[in-house]
Design a protein around this motif. Structure first.
Motif, PDB file in Angstrom:
ATOM      1  N   GLY A 183      13.575 -20.565  33.612  1.00 38.51           N
ATOM      2  CA  GLY A 183      13.812 -19.141  33.814  1.00 38.51           C
ATOM      3  C   GLY A 183      12.529 -18.332  33.870  1.00 38.51           C
ATOM      4  O   GLY A 183      11.517 -18.692  33.264  1.00 38.51           O
ATOM      5  N   GLU A 231      19.664 -14.642  34.280  1.00 39.49           N
ATOM      6  CA  GLU A 231      18.765 -15.379  33.393  1.00 39.49           C
ATOM      7  C   GLU A 231      18.097 -14.450  32.401  1.00 39.49           C
ATOM      8  O   GLU A 231      17.960 -14.772  31.210  1.00 39.49           O
ATOM      9  CB  GLU A 231      17.719 -16.108  34.244  1.00 39.49           C
ATOM     10  N   LYS A 273      20.599 -13.412  29.727  1.00 38.74           N
ATOM     11  CA  LYS A 273      20.856 -14.526  28.816  1.00 38.74           C
ATOM     12  C   LYS A 273      19.681 -14.723  27.852  1.00 38.74           C
ATOM     13  O   LYS A 273      19.877 -14.937  26.647  1.00 38.74           O
ATOM     14  CB  LYS A 273      21.096 -15.808  29.620  1.00 38.74           C
TER      15      LYS A 273
END
Length: 231
Positions: A85, A58, A61
């Motif tokens: 997240g 996460e 990303k």
């Protein structure tokens, strides 16, 4: 006589279940506690590896999206005020306070920078607490279970000597079962402690790296906002 003793000893069942079944109540209780602690420890280890792996994915990303050049307001609007997240929640907390720090005329309210940094610090502390939850219990398993196993061993050996005294027989057939049951408690204690100690250190290191990444992002984001405030 010696041959008869060996024959009797060979007929004794030394399987794990048989050793447990022959043990006294106290030793059985110790074995059950150690087995439960071992399973609990492994469940924490597996759960943490899954959580940390997801957190790393996460964070990677989000970093890609954050540094992609997309306007921060658009990124915040796409994520919302309460994203899923961890890195996203830190960013959302800062952006929420950033927007709240503007008055009706669009001017920034004084001390906006400090409030934004404080908001990010609160979210990071909350995420750190969640990431490190149950690690203390894992450390406890690693430090306590060997002594619990040793206690079971002491009780088991004491019972073995009592049986020897009562039977007035020191043959292998009398001594071996009690000693084996006692040593099983030590073995179970080590079986619970060794993985707990190894993985506690590894998981603590992984958690510290994740938290350090969140703190580094907060510092970088604070610097970006500071430039906008100064501009």
């Amino acid at each position: 006589m010696e041959a008869e003793t060996l024959a009797v000893a060979q007929q004794i069942d030394f399987s794990l279940w048989a050793l447990f079944a022959r043990a006294t109540f106290v030793v059985k209780l110790v074995m059950i506690l150690l087995t439960a602690a071992s399973f609990w420890g492994w469940s924490i280890i597996i759960q943490k590896f899954i959580i940390y792996r997801a957190a790393r994915r996460e964070a990677a990303k989000f970093d890609q999206a954050f540094w992609s050049g997309e306007p921060l307001d658009e990124l915040y609007d796409s994520l919302g005020a309460d994203p899923s997240g961890r890195s996203e929640r830190i960013f959302a907390a800062a952006m929420t306070e950033w927007r709240r720090s503007h008055d009706t005329e669009g001017k920034l309210i004084p001390n906006a920078q400090s409030r934004i940094e404080r908001n990010m610090s609160v979210v990071i502390a909350r995420e750190a607490e969640d990431l490190q939850s149950n690690l203390t219990f894992l450390a406890t398993i690693g430090s306590v279970t060997p002594f619990v196993g040793l206690f079971g061993t002491v009780v088991g050996i004491m019972n073995a000597f009592i049986e020897i005294a009562e039977s007035q027989n020191t043959s292998l057939a009398v001594v071996a079962p009690g000693i084996a049951e006692a040593l099983l408690a030590t073995g179970l204690g080590l079986l619970a402690a060794i993985p707990a100690v190894i993985f506690y250190n590894q998981l603590s290191s992984m958690s510290d790296r994740l938290i350090g990444g969140y703190e580094a992002f907060a510092d970088e984001f604070s610097t970006i906002l500071s430039r906008q405030l100064d501009g």
